[in-house]
Scaffold this motif. Structure first.
Motif, PDB file in Angstrom:
ATOM      1  N   LEU A 164       0.826  -1.203   0.000  1.00  0.00           N
ATOM      2  CA  LEU A 164       0.000   0.000   0.000  1.00  0.00           C
ATOM      3  C   LEU A 164       0.863   1.257   0.000  1.00  0.00           C
ATOM      4  CD1 LEU A 164      -2.854   1.269   0.235  1.00  0.00           C
ATOM      5  CD2 LEU A 164      -2.581   1.160   2.721  1.00  0.00           C
ATOM      6  N   VAL A 165       1.930   1.261   0.786  1.00  0.00           N
ATOM      7  CA  VAL A 165       2.809   2.427   0.868  1.00  0.00           C
ATOM      8  C   VAL A 165       3.503   2.678  -0.473  1.00  0.00           C
ATOM      9  CG1 VAL A 165       4.917   3.331   1.922  1.00  0.00           C
ATOM     10  CG2 VAL A 165       3.155   2.305   3.358  1.00  0.00           C
ATOM     11  N   VAL A 166       4.010   1.610  -1.103  1.00  0.00           N
ATOM     12  CA  VAL A 166       4.647   1.751  -2.424  1.00  0.00           C
ATOM     13  C   VAL A 166       3.638   2.304  -3.432  1.00  0.00           C
ATOM     14  CG1 VAL A 166       5.704   0.515  -4.354  1.00  0.00           C
ATOM     15  CG2 VAL A 166       6.340  -0.063  -2.006  1.00  0.00           C
ATOM     16  N   ASN A 167       2.440   1.740  -3.411  1.00  0.00           N
ATOM     17  CA  ASN A 167       1.379   2.194  -4.313  1.00  0.00           C
ATOM     18  C   ASN A 167       1.046   3.669  -4.055  1.00  0.00           C
ATOM     19  OD1 ASN A 167      -0.896   1.144  -6.253  1.00  0.00           O
ATOM     20  ND2 ASN A 167      -1.974   2.331  -4.713  1.00  0.00           N
ATOM     21  N   ASP A 168       0.972   4.044  -2.777  1.00  0.00           N
ATOM     22  CA  ASP A 168       0.681   5.440  -2.419  1.00  0.00           C
ATOM     23  C   ASP A 168       1.780   6.383  -2.913  1.00  0.00           C
ATOM     24  OD1 ASP A 168      -1.687   4.806  -1.238  1.00  0.00           O
ATOM     25  OD2 ASP A 168      -0.997   5.020   0.835  1.00  0.00           O
ATOM     26  N   MET A 169       3.028   5.960  -2.788  1.00  0.00           N
ATOM     27  CA  MET A 169       4.137   6.809  -3.212  1.00  0.00           C
ATOM     28  C   MET A 169       4.113   7.037  -4.715  1.00  0.00           C
ATOM     29  SD  MET A 169       7.440   5.827  -0.869  1.00  0.00           S
ATOM     30  CE  MET A 169       8.364   7.195  -1.566  1.00  0.00           C
ATOM     31  N   ILE A 170       3.823   5.975  -5.470  1.00  0.00           N
ATOM     32  CA  ILE A 170       3.736   6.122  -6.929  1.00  0.00           C
ATOM     33  C   ILE A 170       2.597   7.064  -7.296  1.00  0.00           C
ATOM     34  CG2 ILE A 170       3.276   4.914  -9.098  1.00  0.00           C
ATOM     35  CD1 ILE A 170       4.561   2.427  -7.831  1.00  0.00           C
ATOM     36  N   GLN A 171       1.441   6.842  -6.670  1.00  0.00           N
ATOM     37  CA  GLN A 171       0.279   7.678  -6.966  1.00  0.00           C
ATOM     38  C   GLN A 171       0.534   9.130  -6.582  1.00  0.00           C
ATOM     39  OE1 GLN A 171      -3.314   6.456  -5.004  1.00  0.00           O
ATOM     40  NE2 GLN A 171      -4.630   7.650  -6.343  1.00  0.00           N
ATOM     41  N   MET A 172       1.135   9.349  -5.424  1.00  0.00           N
ATOM     42  CA  MET A 172       1.440  10.710  -4.977  1.00  0.00           C
ATOM     43  C   MET A 172       2.415  11.391  -5.944  1.00  0.00           C
ATOM     44  SD  MET A 172       1.049  13.128  -2.731  1.00  0.00           S
ATOM     45  CE  MET A 172       0.379  12.356  -1.266  1.00  0.00           C
ATOM     46  N   SER A 173       3.455  10.668  -6.348  1.00  0.00           N
ATOM     47  CA  SER A 173       4.462  11.245  -7.244  1.00  0.00           C
ATOM     48  C   SER A 173       3.854  11.613  -8.593  1.00  0.00           C
ATOM     49  CB  SER A 173       5.615  10.246  -7.444  1.00  0.00           C
ATOM     50  OG  SER A 173       6.238   9.945  -6.209  1.00  0.00           O
ATOM     51  N   VAL A 174       3.042  10.705  -9.143  1.00  0.00           N
ATOM     52  CA  VAL A 174       2.392  10.979 -10.430  1.00  0.00           C
ATOM     53  C   VAL A 174       1.461  12.182 -10.306  1.00  0.00           C
ATOM     54  CG1 VAL A 174       0.733  10.090 -12.125  1.00  0.00           C
ATOM     55  CG2 VAL A 174       2.563   8.618 -11.286  1.00  0.00           C
ATOM     56  N   GLY A 175       0.690  12.232  -9.204  1.00  0.00           N
ATOM     57  CA  GLY A 175      -0.240  13.337  -9.006  1.00  0.00           C
ATOM     58  C   GLY A 175       0.469  14.676  -8.903  1.00  0.00           C
ATOM     59  N   VAL A 176       1.570  14.713  -8.161  1.00  0.00           N
ATOM     60  CA  VAL A 176       2.322  15.968  -8.010  1.00  0.00           C
ATOM     61  C   VAL A 176       2.929  16.393  -9.338  1.00  0.00           C
ATOM     62  CG1 VAL A 176       4.360  17.014  -6.933  1.00  0.00           C
ATOM     63  CG2 VAL A 176       2.783  15.654  -5.553  1.00  0.00           C
ATOM     64  N   VAL A 207      -0.011  13.918 -26.112  1.00  0.00           N
ATOM     65  CA  VAL A 207      -0.770  12.756 -25.653  1.00  0.00           C
ATOM     66  C   VAL A 207       0.172  11.613 -25.305  1.00  0.00           C
ATOM     67  CG1 VAL A 207      -2.472  11.014 -26.341  1.00  0.00           C
ATOM     68  CG2 VAL A 207      -2.806  13.410 -26.980  1.00  0.00           C
ATOM     69  N   LEU A 208       1.221  11.435 -26.099  1.00  0.00           N
ATOM     70  CA  LEU A 208       2.177  10.352 -25.843  1.00  0.00           C
ATOM     71  C   LEU A 208       2.890  10.534 -24.508  1.00  0.00           C
ATOM     72  CD1 LEU A 208       3.777   9.829 -29.392  1.00  0.00           C
ATOM     73  CD2 LEU A 208       2.146   8.349 -28.196  1.00  0.00           C
ATOM     74  N   SER A 209       3.093  11.765 -24.083  1.00  0.00           N
ATOM     75  CA  SER A 209       3.714  12.022 -22.776  1.00  0.00           C
ATOM     76  C   SER A 209       2.699  11.885 -21.654  1.00  0.00           C
ATOM     77  CB  SER A 209       4.328  13.420 -22.752  1.00  0.00           C
ATOM     78  OG  SER A 209       5.321  13.558 -23.752  1.00  0.00           O
ATOM     79  N   CYS A 210       1.467  12.276 -21.928  1.00  0.00           N
ATOM     80  CA  CYS A 210       0.428  12.276 -20.900  1.00  0.00           C
ATOM     81  C   CYS A 210      -0.063  10.864 -20.580  1.00  0.00           C
ATOM     82  CB  CYS A 210      -0.735  13.149 -21.367  1.00  0.00           C
ATOM     83  SG  CYS A 210      -2.197  13.110 -20.313  1.00  0.00           S
ATOM     84  N   ALA A 211      -0.286  10.053 -21.612  1.00  0.00           N
ATOM     85  CA  ALA A 211      -0.941   8.745 -21.446  1.00  0.00           C
ATOM     86  C   ALA A 211      -0.253   7.836 -20.415  1.00  0.00           C
ATOM     87  CB  ALA A 211      -1.044   8.035 -22.791  1.00  0.00           C
ATOM     88  N   PRO A 212       1.099   7.697 -20.408  1.00  0.00           N
ATOM     89  CA  PRO A 212       1.718   6.822 -19.391  1.00  0.00           C
ATOM     90  C   PRO A 212       1.443   7.274 -17.960  1.00  0.00           C
ATOM     91  CG  PRO A 212       3.269   7.285 -21.163  1.00  0.00           C
ATOM     92  CD  PRO A 212       2.101   8.190 -21.374  1.00  0.00           C
ATOM     93  N   PHE A 213       1.463   8.590 -17.726  1.00  0.00           N
ATOM     94  CA  PHE A 213       1.168   9.095 -16.383  1.00  0.00           C
ATOM     95  C   PHE A 213      -0.274   8.789 -15.991  1.00  0.00           C
ATOM     96  CE2 PHE A 213       4.800  11.946 -17.346  1.00  0.00           C
ATOM     97  CZ  PHE A 213       5.560  11.701 -16.214  1.00  0.00           C
ATOM     98  N   ILE A 214      -1.202   8.970 -16.927  1.00  0.00           N
ATOM     99  CA  ILE A 214      -2.604   8.704 -16.635  1.00  0.00           C
ATOM    100  C   ILE A 214      -2.825   7.229 -16.359  1.00  0.00           C
ATOM    101  CG2 ILE A 214      -4.953   8.791 -17.553  1.00  0.00           C
ATOM    102  CD1 ILE A 214      -3.803  11.500 -16.783  1.00  0.00           C
ATOM    103  N   LEU A 215      -2.178   6.357 -17.122  1.00  0.00           N
ATOM    104  CA  LEU A 215      -2.309   4.913 -16.885  1.00  0.00           C
ATOM    105  C   LEU A 215      -1.797   4.531 -15.504  1.00  0.00           C
ATOM    106  CD1 LEU A 215      -1.308   3.397 -20.363  1.00  0.00           C
ATOM    107  CD2 LEU A 215      -3.557   3.323 -19.275  1.00  0.00           C
ATOM    108  N   MET A 216      -0.639   5.094 -15.116  1.00  0.00           N
ATOM    109  CA  MET A 216      -0.120   4.824 -13.765  1.00  0.00           C
ATOM    110  C   MET A 216      -1.070   5.328 -12.695  1.00  0.00           C
ATOM    111  SD  MET A 216       4.024   5.297 -13.764  1.00  0.00           S
ATOM    112  CE  MET A 216       4.065   6.880 -14.611  1.00  0.00           C
ATOM    113  N   ALA A 217      -1.665   6.501 -12.930  1.00  0.00           N
ATOM    114  CA  ALA A 217      -2.607   7.063 -11.964  1.00  0.00           C
ATOM    115  C   ALA A 217      -3.848   6.183 -11.847  1.00  0.00           C
ATOM    116  CB  ALA A 217      -3.001   8.479 -12.386  1.00  0.00           C
TER     117      ALA A 217
END
Length: 311
Positions: free
Chosen positions: A65-77, A91-101
């Motif tokens: 959960l903590v690892v998942n939270d850190m990834i989500q927090m980093s992507v969001g910031v 779009v090519l730059s945006c899509a990977p971040f959105i998928l991770m989110a």
């Protein structure tokens, strides 16, 4: 829903903040994000340094959960800062971040449901806990959670690849899920997925809470502590689930306060994306005695003189 999201993005760009307000918002988001990630990194370090946690399903799920939270927090910031500094990206730059989110957002309630289930087994079926909650089953469960979230997110990519022209992928957009994957069917799929998650996760939360509640009537100290933990999980799930109502809330705020829409986006980001990430450290970094002991040792060693002996 898709057209509304595109309209929202246009309004967000049209009514951009003043320089001072933009700097203040970015500084606040960066400060909150870095602080929570630092705390979570300390929890991860504590887990990795002590083998006592490696075979305990509860702490393994917590680490996930903590690892998942850190990834989500980093992507969001990152996306928040990009929305102010670059406004539009390809779009090519945006899509990977959105998928991770998407993947990390959908992981969170599933992991919390599993943690609630582990609490239930530990309190209500203590004699069977070691047999049911094995290390192998815990790792398989984590793999299943990530597989479900990935399978849920990939149709957004595949449908967009199949329905959009090549020019779309080289175009620049305000980076949101609805603008990166604009097909209206995907908005319907998202809503259905959120409803299914909401029903399943809350069913687990309520079931485990009331089962532990009845067990707690026996005055078992562990049962009462587990009940409070389930309540905190419920609060965390509730905060995570508020993301499902964000599109509707934002549409309403856009109609009522179009010129303050960027402020609405900022408030939603802090409350929905950042606040839930701060609860995990409270549950395990402060309330759990075993983890608190090792975390306190780590923090003391971090602040001790270089010559101090810390093992």
């Amino acid at each position: 829903m898709g057209d509304a999201a595109l309209a929202n993005a246009s309004v967000a760009i049209q009514y951009r903040d003043s320089l001072s307000k933009a700097v203040l918002k970015n500084v606040l988001v960066l400060a909150i994000g870095l602080s929570i990630n630092y705390i979570n990194a300390s929890l991860m370090y504590t887990f990795c340094k002590h083998q006592i946690f490696y075979s305990n399903p509860r702490y393994i799920l917590f680490f996930t959960l903590v690892v998942n939270d850190m990834i989500q927090m980093s992507v969001g910031v990152i996306l928040f800062v990009v929305s102010y500094t670059l406004y539009r990206i390809s779009v090519l730059s945006c899509a990977p971040f959105i998928l991770m989110a998407i993947i990390t957002t959908e992981n969170t309630p599933l992991i919390l449901a599993c943690m609630a289930g582990e609490c239930y087994v530990a309190v209500c079926l203590p004699l069977h806990h070691a047999r049911i909650c094995t290390l192998r089953r815990t790792l398989l469960l984590i793999a299943l959670i990530f597989t479900i979230s990935v399978i849920s997110a990939l149709p957004d990519l595949f449908v967009t690849l199949a329905t959009e022209s090549l020019d779309f992928f080289s175009s620049r957009i305000f980076c949101l899920r609805e603008t990166a994957f604009p097909n209206p069917l995907l908005a319907q799929k998202r809503d259905i997925t959120y409803i299914v998650y909401l029903v399943l996760v809350w069913s687990v939360i309520f079931f485990t809470y009331f089962k532990i509640l009845f067990t707690a009537q026996t005055a078992s100290k562990d049962a009462k502590k587990a009940r409070r933990t389930i309540v905190l999980h419920g609060v965390q799930v509730l905060l995570c689930m508020t993301i499902y109502a964000v599109p509707l809330v934002q549409d309403a705020l856009l109609r009522v306060f179009p010129r303050n829409y960027s402020d609405s986006l900022f408030a939603c980001h802090v409350v929905v994306q950042m606040l839930p990430r701060s609860i995990s450290p409270i549950i395990y970094g402060v309330r759990d005695k075993c983890f608190r002991k090792y975390l306190k040792h780590y923090l003391v060693c971090r602040t001790a003189p270089h010559g101090a002996h810390c093992t």
